[in-house]
Design an enzyme around this catalytic site. Structure first.
Site, PDB file in Angstrom:
ATOM      1  N   ARG A   1       2.664  -0.176  20.709  1.00 41.06           N
ATOM      2  CA  ARG A   1       2.847   1.390  20.019  1.00 41.06           C
ATOM      3  C   ARG A   1       3.327   1.320  19.199  1.00 41.06           C
ATOM      4  O   ARG A   1       3.873   2.837  19.169  1.00 41.06           O
ATOM      5  CB  ARG A   1       4.518   1.071  21.465  1.00 41.06           C
TER       6      ARG A   1
ATOM      7  N   GLU B   1       9.049 -15.420  24.352  1.00 42.76           N
ATOM      8  CA  GLU B   1       9.688 -15.452  25.157  1.00 42.76           C
ATOM      9  C   GLU B   1       9.092 -17.037  25.895  1.00 42.76           C
ATOM     10  O   GLU B   1       9.757 -17.887  26.596  1.00 42.76           O
ATOM     11  CB  GLU B   1      10.029 -14.850  25.759  1.00 42.76           C
TER      12      GLU B   1
END
Length: 175
Positions: free
Chosen positions: A58, A95
């Site tokens: 994006r 993560e």
């Protein structure tokens, strides 16, 4: 227009307890997309920015539009193995593990003023690695800009700790 109202929130994606902030609804709204780009560009107009680096994927959409408005070049920062020419890479923590991103070795010149652009800053792992990658090539990272900041996750603070000014258009509490 309140940009926050144009961002879709998807609960329990990609895993339970996470709220995914989806900017595809903002991008699909011509007024919101235009306003976002204008607001991202405004502080840097006339400052001599030479390149805008966008983080896959994006960040390509937003960064390309910002670069166009600033009459600057655009530099893609991609996942490992996606760029066809000689690259430099950096590993960074996610993560759920470790990943790598790359940039063409000749994408920026030493001393060039570069803005880093992406849709969202969360924990900062990707953005901090991208800023370091640009610096490793000698670029001057003058700022990082995002549509969304999740301040509770601390990513923007990490970038500021690297002496990279951060601009975000909206904030969402939580993760």
């Amino acid at each position: 227009m309140n940009l926050k109202d144009t961002i879709r929130s998807i609960r329990d994606y990609p895993k339970p307890g996470i709220i995914f902030r989806d900017i595809t609804t903002l991008l699909g709204n011509p007024r919101a997309f235009r306003q976002s780009v204008d607001e991202l560009v405004q502080p840097y107009a006339g400052t001599g920015v030479e390149k805008v680096a966008g983080i896959e994927a994006r960040g390509f959409i937003l960064g390309g539009a910002v670069a166009h408005q600033l009459s600057a070049g655009f530099v893609p920062i991609r996942k490992k193995g996606k760029l066809p020419h000689e690259t430099v890479s950096i590993a960074y923590s996610l993560e759920y593990g470790v990943d790598q991103m790359e940039i063409h070795r000749d994408a920026v010149l030493a001393g060039e003023k570069v803005i880093l652009c992406d849709d969202l800053i969360a924990t900062g792992g990707t953005a901090c690695a991208a800023a370091q990658l640009l610096r490793n090539l000698g670029a001057e990272v003058v700022a990082a800009c995002f549509v969304i900041d999740l301040p509770d996750l601390g990513g923007a603070a990490k970038l500021r700790g690297m002496d990279v000014p951060v601009r975000a258009l909206v904030e969402f509490e939580g993760h």
